[in-house]
Scaffold this active site. Structure first.
Site, PDB file in Angstrom:
ATOM      1  N   ASN A   9      66.138 108.482 168.734  1.00 47.18           N
ATOM      2  CA  ASN A   9      66.031 107.131 169.290  1.00 47.18           C
ATOM      3  C   ASN A   9      66.056 107.266 170.812  1.00 47.18           C
ATOM      4  O   ASN A   9      67.110 107.479 171.401  1.00 47.18           O
ATOM      5  CB  ASN A   9      67.219 106.285 168.796  1.00 47.18           C
ATOM      6  CG  ASN A   9      67.278 104.922 169.477  1.00 47.18           C
ATOM      7  OD1 ASN A   9      66.302 104.482 170.087  1.00 47.18           O
ATOM      8  ND2 ASN A   9      68.415 104.258 169.375  1.00 47.18           N
ATOM      9  N   LYS A  11      65.648 105.090 173.002  1.00 50.17           N
ATOM     10  CA  LYS A  11      66.116 103.867 173.685  1.00 50.17           C
ATOM     11  C   LYS A  11      65.145 103.522 174.827  1.00 50.17           C
ATOM     12  O   LYS A  11      63.968 103.809 174.726  1.00 50.17           O
ATOM     13  CB  LYS A  11      67.548 104.029 174.174  1.00 50.17           C
ATOM     14  CG  LYS A  11      68.475 104.571 173.084  1.00 50.17           C
ATOM     15  CD  LYS A  11      69.912 104.414 173.415  1.00 50.17           C
ATOM     16  CE  LYS A  11      70.749 105.176 172.415  1.00 50.17           C
ATOM     17  NZ  LYS A  11      72.146 104.805 172.431  1.00 50.17           N
ATOM     18  N   HIS A  95      70.150  98.159 165.077  1.00 49.76           N
ATOM     19  CA  HIS A  95      70.906  99.086 165.937  1.00 49.76           C
ATOM     20  C   HIS A  95      72.051  98.316 166.588  1.00 49.76           C
ATOM     21  O   HIS A  95      71.899  97.140 166.933  1.00 49.76           O
ATOM     22  CB  HIS A  95      69.976  99.686 166.997  1.00 49.76           C
ATOM     23  CG  HIS A  95      70.619 100.821 167.733  1.00 49.76           C
ATOM     24  ND1 HIS A  95      71.479 100.610 168.779  1.00 49.76           N
ATOM     25  CD2 HIS A  95      70.560 102.169 167.547  1.00 49.76           C
ATOM     26  CE1 HIS A  95      71.913 101.795 169.217  1.00 49.76           C
ATOM     27  NE2 HIS A  95      71.367 102.748 168.487  1.00 49.76           N
ATOM     28  N   GLU A  97      73.115  98.260 169.460  1.00 47.50           N
ATOM     29  CA  GLU A  97      72.792  97.655 170.763  1.00 47.50           C
ATOM     30  C   GLU A  97      72.040  96.338 170.576  1.00 47.50           C
ATOM     31  O   GLU A  97      72.197  95.406 171.363  1.00 47.50           O
ATOM     32  CB  GLU A  97      72.008  98.665 171.628  1.00 47.50           C
ATOM     33  CG  GLU A  97      72.930  99.762 172.137  1.00 47.50           C
ATOM     34  CD  GLU A  97      72.279 101.114 172.371  1.00 47.50           C
ATOM     35  OE1 GLU A  97      71.046 101.191 172.462  1.00 47.50           O
ATOM     36  OE2 GLU A  97      73.028 102.109 172.440  1.00 47.50           O
ATOM     37  N   GLU A 167      76.432 104.405 162.015  1.00 53.44           N
ATOM     38  CA  GLU A 167      76.680 104.676 163.432  1.00 53.44           C
ATOM     39  C   GLU A 167      77.919 103.910 163.886  1.00 53.44           C
ATOM     40  O   GLU A 167      77.823 102.721 164.237  1.00 53.44           O
ATOM     41  CB  GLU A 167      75.478 104.229 164.267  1.00 53.44           C
ATOM     42  CG  GLU A 167      74.187 104.931 163.905  1.00 53.44           C
ATOM     43  CD  GLU A 167      73.220 104.946 165.082  1.00 53.44           C
ATOM     44  OE1 GLU A 167      72.860 106.047 165.509  1.00 53.44           O
ATOM     45  OE2 GLU A 167      72.864 103.880 165.597  1.00 53.44           O
ATOM     46  N   GLY A 173      76.828 106.937 172.315  1.00 55.92           N
ATOM     47  CA  GLY A 173      76.679 107.136 173.755  1.00 55.92           C
ATOM     48  C   GLY A 173      77.993 107.332 174.491  1.00 55.92           C
ATOM     49  O   GLY A 173      78.045 107.268 175.720  1.00 55.92           O
ATOM     50  N   SER A 212      76.754 110.215 169.197  1.00 52.98           N
ATOM     51  CA  SER A 212      77.081 111.413 169.973  1.00 52.98           C
ATOM     52  C   SER A 212      76.908 112.713 169.183  1.00 52.98           C
ATOM     53  O   SER A 212      77.703 113.637 169.321  1.00 52.98           O
ATOM     54  CB  SER A 212      78.497 111.309 170.549  1.00 52.98           C
ATOM     55  OG  SER A 212      78.582 110.204 171.432  1.00 52.98           O
TER      56      SER A 212
HETATM   57  C1  PEP Z   1      71.871 105.911 168.910  1.00 59.39           C
HETATM   58  O1  PEP Z   1      71.397 105.348 169.868  1.00 59.39           O
HETATM   59  O2  PEP Z   1      71.522 105.566 167.779  1.00 59.39           O
HETATM   60  C2  PEP Z   1      72.828 106.997 169.128  1.00 59.39           C
HETATM   61  C3  PEP Z   1      73.404 107.532 168.092  1.00 59.39           C
HETATM   62  O3  PEP Z   1      73.057 107.378 170.432  1.00 59.39           O
HETATM   63  P1  PEP Z   1      73.868 108.688 170.935  1.00 59.39           P
HETATM   64  O4  PEP Z   1      73.396 109.846 170.091  1.00 59.39           O
HETATM   65  O5  PEP Z   1      73.508 108.835 172.360  1.00 59.39           O
HETATM   66  O6  PEP Z   1      75.317 108.416 170.707  1.00 59.39           O
END
Ligand code: PEP
Length: 253
Positions: A9, A11, A95, A97, A167, A173, A212
């Site tokens: 992803n 972003k 997601h 976000e 997630e 992040g 992460s």
């Molecule tokens: C994500 O945006 O779905 C995500 C898991 O981000 P990160 O790996 O940066 O934590």
């Protein structure tokens, strides 16, 4: 046997030049093939460019979001039909976000999930709890509510060609990863929740972990029995890191 999937992803990152370099490195690294499935989800505007760069490669194309509507006066929106037109196979829905920054709730997310299916796209449905929800012991209730919204609207069979990504919001992040045991526990819960409606769909459902994931923690996460790959944010922007994660998924298969 579930084939692992690693989806990047991106972003709101990338540029014509950076995308070309990243995909060039991924293409080289994947020239000998890979047993895991690999996908990249660039921003909408780069989908045509990236579609060209992954053409004929073992890299699937996905989008980061879509409209719940099919066409018409919806300024700024992008429909599932448009994504399909550009060669997308996957689309991320719900997601964290989108949920937290843009107020997208469970019902709206379920409608986006339905829109993806109407247009032959495979939704990657994101679920996960906030830190305060984990700390107050309601992780399972939150994840169940997010999952049930989709199953109630579309039926459990809609998950047969979809993907779920667990997630935990506190891990996205932040550099804080769920331990393999914490992640496995929620993944097993998700599979059991789906199995209450249809055991066969639950058995075949790919459940990705996201939050992460890095080259050095991927193998341990992916070795858990109910973790079928990852949804990768930050680490998907560096070819070397993303490839190490993809190889970890391949080895776990
Ligand atoms: C994500 O945006 O779905 C995500 C898991 O981000 P990160 O790996 O940066 O934590």
């Amino acid at each position: 046997m579930r084939q692992p999937l690693v989806a990047g992803n991106w972003k709101m990152n990338g540029s014509l030049k950076a995308n070309e370099a990243l995909l060039g490195d991924l293409r080289k690294a994947l020239s000998g093939g890979i047993k895991a499935e690999v996908a990249v989800c660039p921003p909408f505007v780069y989908l045509p460019q990236v579609a060209g760069l992954v053409d004929g490669q073992p890299i699937a194309l996905g989008a980061q979001d879509l409209s719940d509507q099919d066409a018409g006066a919806f300024t700024g929106e992008v429909s599932g039909a448009m994504l399909k037109d550009l060669g997308c196979e996957y689309v991320i829905v719900g997601h964290s976000e989108r949920r937290s920054l843009y107020g997208e709730d469970d019902e709206f997310t379920a409608r986006k999930f339905a829109a993806a299916r109407r247009h032959g796209l495979k939704p990657i449905l994101c679920v996960g709890e906030l830190l305060e929800e984990r700390e107050s012991g309601v992780t399972e209730q939150v994840v169940a509510r997010q999952l049930d919204a989709v199953m109630d609207l579309e039926g459990v069979s809609a998950l047969a060609d979809a993907v779920v990504a667990y997630e935990p919001v506190w891990a996205i992040g932040t550099g804080k990863t769920a331990t393999p045991e914490q992640a496995q526990a929620v993944h097993a819960f998700i599979r059991a929740r789906v199995a209450e409606r249809d055991a066969q769909v639950a058995e075949g459902l790919r459940i990705l972990y996201g939050g992460s994931v890095k080259a050095d923690n991927a193998a341990e996460l992916f070795s858990q029995p109910d973790i079928d790959g990852g949804l990768i944010g930050g680490a998907s922007l560096k070819a070397e890191d993303f490839m190490a994660i993809c190889r970890a998924a391949e080895q776990a298969s």
